[in-house]
Write a protein that holds these residues in place. Structure first.
Motif, PDB file in Angstrom:
ATOM      1  N   CYS A  31     -21.198  98.044 112.175  1.00 26.39           N
ATOM      2  CA  CYS A  31     -20.814  98.479 110.823  1.00 26.39           C
ATOM      3  C   CYS A  31     -20.584  97.281 109.907  1.00 26.39           C
ATOM      4  N   ILE A  32     -19.959  96.259 110.426  1.00 28.80           N
ATOM      5  CA  ILE A  32     -19.684  95.075 109.607  1.00 28.80           C
ATOM      6  C   ILE A  32     -20.969  94.302 109.333  1.00 28.80           C
ATOM      7  N   LYS A  33     -21.922  94.376 110.254  1.00 26.53           N
ATOM      8  CA  LYS A  33     -23.243  93.799 109.989  1.00 26.53           C
ATOM      9  C   LYS A  33     -23.898  94.467 108.781  1.00 26.53           C
ATOM     10  N   LYS A  34     -23.707  95.776 108.642  1.00 26.46           N
ATOM     11  CA  LYS A  34     -24.257  96.499 107.491  1.00 26.46           C
ATOM     12  C   LYS A  34     -23.630  95.996 106.198  1.00 26.46           C
ATOM     13  N   LEU A  35     -22.340  95.702 106.242  1.00 29.09           N
ATOM     14  CA  LEU A  35     -21.680  95.147 105.060  1.00 29.09           C
ATOM     15  C   LEU A  35     -22.270  93.779 104.723  1.00 29.09           C
ATOM     16  N   LYS A  36     -22.520  92.984 105.748  1.00 28.59           N
ATOM     17  CA  LYS A  36     -23.108  91.655 105.556  1.00 28.59           C
ATOM     18  C   LYS A  36     -24.520  91.763 104.979  1.00 28.59           C
ATOM     19  N   SER A  37     -25.244  92.824 105.324  1.00 27.54           N
ATOM     20  CA  SER A  37     -26.643  92.966 104.909  1.00 27.54           C
ATOM     21  C   SER A  37     -26.797  93.141 103.409  1.00 27.54           C
ATOM     22  N   HIS A  38     -25.709  93.451 102.694  1.00 25.41           N
ATOM     23  CA  HIS A  38     -25.778  93.541 101.232  1.00 25.41           C
ATOM     24  C   HIS A  38     -26.017  92.174 100.600  1.00 25.41           C
ATOM     25  N   SER A  39     -25.728  91.099 101.371  1.00 29.82           N
ATOM     26  CA  SER A  39     -25.994  89.719 100.933  1.00 29.82           C
ATOM     27  C   SER A  39     -25.305  89.373  99.618  1.00 29.82           C
ATOM     28  N   LEU A  40     -24.073  89.809  99.461  1.00 30.98           N
ATOM     29  CA  LEU A  40     -23.313  89.439  98.269  1.00 30.98           C
ATOM     30  C   LEU A  40     -22.884  87.976  98.354  1.00 30.98           C
ATOM     31  N   PRO A  41     -22.821  87.271  97.218  1.00 33.95           N
ATOM     32  CA  PRO A  41     -22.305  85.899  97.236  1.00 33.95           C
ATOM     33  C   PRO A  41     -20.866  85.889  97.748  1.00 33.95           C
ATOM     34  N   GLU A  42     -20.549  84.980  98.632  1.00 37.80           N
ATOM     35  CA  GLU A  42     -19.230  84.978  99.273  1.00 37.80           C
ATOM     36  C   GLU A  42     -18.321  83.856  98.798  1.00 37.80           C
ATOM     37  N   GLU A  43     -18.829  82.974  97.944  1.00 38.69           N
ATOM     38  CA  GLU A  43     -18.041  81.818  97.529  1.00 38.69           C
ATOM     39  C   GLU A  43     -16.762  82.240  96.814  1.00 38.69           C
ATOM     40  N   ASN A  44     -16.822  83.300  96.030  1.00 40.05           N
ATOM     41  CA  ASN A  44     -15.659  83.756  95.258  1.00 40.05           C
ATOM     42  C   ASN A  44     -15.451  85.246  95.518  1.00 40.05           C
ATOM     43  N   SER A  45     -15.255  85.578  96.781  1.00 38.75           N
ATOM     44  CA  SER A  45     -15.168  86.978  97.184  1.00 38.75           C
ATOM     45  C   SER A  45     -13.814  87.283  97.816  1.00 38.75           C
ATOM     46  N   PHE A  46     -13.517  88.569  97.938  1.00 40.14           N
ATOM     47  CA  PHE A  46     -12.337  89.043  98.653  1.00 40.14           C
ATOM     48  C   PHE A  46     -12.639  90.452  99.130  1.00 40.14           C
ATOM     49  N   ALA A  47     -11.851  90.941 100.080  1.00 39.83           N
ATOM     50  CA  ALA A  47     -12.163  92.233 100.680  1.00 39.83           C
ATOM     51  C   ALA A  47     -10.894  93.017 100.981  1.00 39.83           C
ATOM     52  N   PHE A  48     -11.048  94.343 100.977  1.00 39.21           N
ATOM     53  CA  PHE A  48      -9.960  95.257 101.300  1.00 39.21           C
ATOM     54  C   PHE A  48     -10.335  96.055 102.544  1.00 39.21           C
ATOM     55  N   MET A  49      -9.345  96.307 103.386  1.00 37.06           N
ATOM     56  CA  MET A  49      -9.547  97.087 104.605  1.00 37.06           C
ATOM     57  C   MET A  49      -8.516  98.213 104.640  1.00 37.06           C
ATOM     58  N   PHE A  50      -8.994  99.451 104.651  1.00 42.36           N
ATOM     59  CA  PHE A  50      -8.126 100.620 104.705  1.00 42.36           C
ATOM     60  C   PHE A  50      -8.391 101.333 106.029  1.00 42.36           C
ATOM     61  N   ALA A  51      -7.477 101.180 106.977  1.00 43.77           N
ATOM     62  CA  ALA A  51      -7.683 101.692 108.330  1.00 43.77           C
ATOM     63  C   ALA A  51      -6.671 102.779 108.657  1.00 43.77           C
ATOM     64  N   CYS A  52      -7.040 103.637 109.571  1.00 44.17           N
ATOM     65  CA  CYS A  52      -6.148 104.692 110.036  1.00 44.17           C
ATOM     66  C   CYS A  52      -5.137 104.121 111.026  1.00 44.17           C
ATOM     67  N   LEU A  53      -3.910 104.664 110.990  1.00 38.39           N
ATOM     68  CA  LEU A  53      -2.892 104.257 111.953  1.00 38.39           C
ATOM     69  C   LEU A  53      -3.325 104.517 113.395  1.00 38.39           C
ATOM     70  N   GLY A  54      -4.304 105.424 113.567  1.00 45.08           N
ATOM     71  CA  GLY A  54      -4.785 105.738 114.894  1.00 45.08           C
ATOM     72  C   GLY A  54      -5.788 104.742 115.443  1.00 45.08           C
ATOM     73  N   ARG A  55      -6.153 103.743 114.637  1.00 46.75           N
ATOM     74  CA  ARG A  55      -7.097 102.735 115.108  1.00 46.75           C
ATOM     75  C   ARG A  55      -6.308 101.490 115.527  1.00 46.75           C
ATOM     76  N   GLY A  56      -6.850 100.324 115.352  1.00 47.01           N
ATOM     77  CA  GLY A  56      -6.145  99.109 115.721  1.00 47.01           C
ATOM     78  C   GLY A  56      -5.999  98.941 117.223  1.00 47.01           C
ATOM     79  N   GLU A  57      -4.899  98.314 117.619  1.00 42.29           N
ATOM     80  CA  GLU A  57      -4.696  97.979 119.027  1.00 42.29           C
ATOM     81  C   GLU A  57      -4.611  99.215 119.913  1.00 42.29           C
ATOM     82  N   GLY A  58      -4.081 100.311 119.379  1.00 42.90           N
ATOM     83  CA  GLY A  58      -3.980 101.534 120.165  1.00 42.90           C
ATOM     84  C   GLY A  58      -5.334 102.096 120.559  1.00 42.90           C
ATOM     85  N   LEU A  59      -6.350 101.839 119.747  1.00 44.22           N
ATOM     86  CA  LEU A  59      -7.701 102.320 120.042  1.00 44.22           C
ATOM     87  C   LEU A  59      -8.471 101.334 120.916  1.00 44.22           C
ATOM     88  N   TYR A  60      -8.377 100.043 120.589  1.00 48.69           N
ATOM     89  CA  TYR A  60      -9.205  99.039 121.257  1.00 48.69           C
ATOM     90  C   TYR A  60      -8.529  98.370 122.458  1.00 48.69           C
TER      91      TYR A  60
END
Length: 386
Positions: free
Chosen positions: A292-321
């Motif tokens: 999934c993150i590879k798909k995000l990378k495939s957009h080929s956006l310039p990264e020099e001045n970038s930032f990102a947000f991550m909205f995850a479910c409480l059911g994911r994270g360490e409890g899932l992995y």
């Protein structure tokens, strides 16, 4: 010291001060090494210095970020309070907007902070961590605050992104300057008494003539009774924009007397590019998250001045992995210079963009609530300022 020597020393000092205050190039070369808070103090010396400070501040366009966390059971908040104070007071570029995501217990924790009386003697005061942060921000700065059950953040050197969850206490900051050609429109306090009217007013304002081309609308909801239709109203108001966010424990602003139910921020302008990806509920291993993150990378956006947000479910994270920081670590590997800030919430909002920022070709599909509101997923939003 002889009186003649004293007079000569005094004359030298006045000559130096006169030269300093009247030579713009020299003064500018000295002041340019100061951080934003120090520059603001210097601007009060005289009109000449104020002019130089204004010029220096207008040239600074760097973003900054950091995060702090305590493991479960650790009650010593000294490292967090000192780190927060140093980070916010030593900003090189004065922030226009500060995104802050804080774990619920830490946000309201009463902390003891040192202060100085007017006589210069040290004293100690107590206030909540939330109000402590408010007191450190520049008056002109907007605060987009989120209270959540878990926090995602990135270290200042961008070497590591962390996921503070499972009773850990954490806070994450992203400070953005006033970019030329970029507009960040934050909603007014949408409180319980007038939430419907103010929310609709904000939505209507996004489609007013003269607005920039908004690319993403962050939608953080603390009231679980908020009708889902407002998410679709945002999509209709700005047809080409991504709507992304989560249901969270709370939201807050600079106003300490306000208790908003919803916090929105629309980011737009010709210099803004965005991409998004969703790690859906069926993915429960690192290999699937990486795809999934590879798909995000495939957009080929310039990264020099970038930032990102991550909205995850409480059911994911360490409890899932069964291990910590899985999704954020994969993101760090593919986006080594992009700060990631985010949260663990109670429901996620967003969709995957097609054709780099427009869902115009898939309008009917996007109207389905299944493609905007999710559970047990992670929504990733990448923003690039070109």
């Amino acid at each position: 010291m002889a009186s003649g020597d004293h007079k000569e020393s005094s004359d030298d000092f006045h000559a130096f001060f006169h030269h300093l205050t009247n030579t713009m190039h020299l003064t500018e070369n000295i002041l340019k090494y100061l951080n934003a808070m120090e520059l603001n103090r210097c601007s009060r010396v005289c009109a000449f210095w104020a002019k130089i400070v204004k010029k220096l501040k207008s040239k600074r366009k760097t973003r900054s970020w950091t995060c702090f966390s305590l493991s479960a059971g650790d009650e010593d908040f000294t490292s967090i309070t000192q780190g927060t104070q140093q980070f916010l007071q030593e900003q090189y570029t004065e922030p226009d907007v500060v995104f802050m995501i804080c774990e619920s217990d830490l946000l309201l924790e009463k902390i003891t902070i040192p202060a100085l009386t007017r006589s210069g003697r040290a004293c100690r005061g107590t206030q909540s961590y939330q109000d402590f942060v408010r007191s450190l921000l520049p008056q002109s700065c907007s605060l987009f605050g989120i209270e959540s059950g878990g926090v995602v953040g990135t270290t200042t050197n961008c070497r590591q992104s962390i996921e503070a969850e499972n009773d850990s206490r954490g806070v994450s900051f992203l400070c953005l300057p006033k970019y030329d050609g970029v507009d960040i429109k934050i909603s007014d306090d949408i409180s319980e008494n007038d939430s419907d009217a103010k929310l609709q007013q904000y939505i209507n304002s996004l489609s007013e003539p003269g607005n920039p081309d908004f690319k993403v609308i962050l939608n953080l909801i603390a009231d679980f009774q908020t009708p889902r239709k407002y998410g679709f109203d945002l999509m209709k108001a700005v047809p080409g924009a991504l709507v992304a966010g989560a249901y969270v424990e709370g939201v807050f602003t600079r106003n300490c007397d306000s208790y908003p139910l919803i916090q929105l921020a629309a980011i737009g302008g010709d210099r803004v590019q965005i991409a998004s990806a969703i790690i859906n509920e069926t993915i429960d291993d690192a290999a699937g998250a990486e795809e999934c993150i590879k798909k995000l990378k495939s957009h080929s956006l310039p990264e020099e001045n970038s930032f990102a947000f991550m909205f995850a479910c409480l059911g994911r994270g360490e409890g899932l992995y069964d291990e910590p920081n899985v999704e954020s670590s994969i993101f760090r590997r593919y986006f080594p210079s992009t700060p990631l800030i985010g949260l663990f919430g109670n429901g996620e909002i967003g969709f995957e963009l097609v054709n780099k920022g427009s869902y115009a070709q898939n309008d009917e599909k996007q109207k389905s609530s299944k493609t905007l509101y999710h559970s047990y997923t992670t929504v990733l939003v990448l923003v690039s300022i070109t």
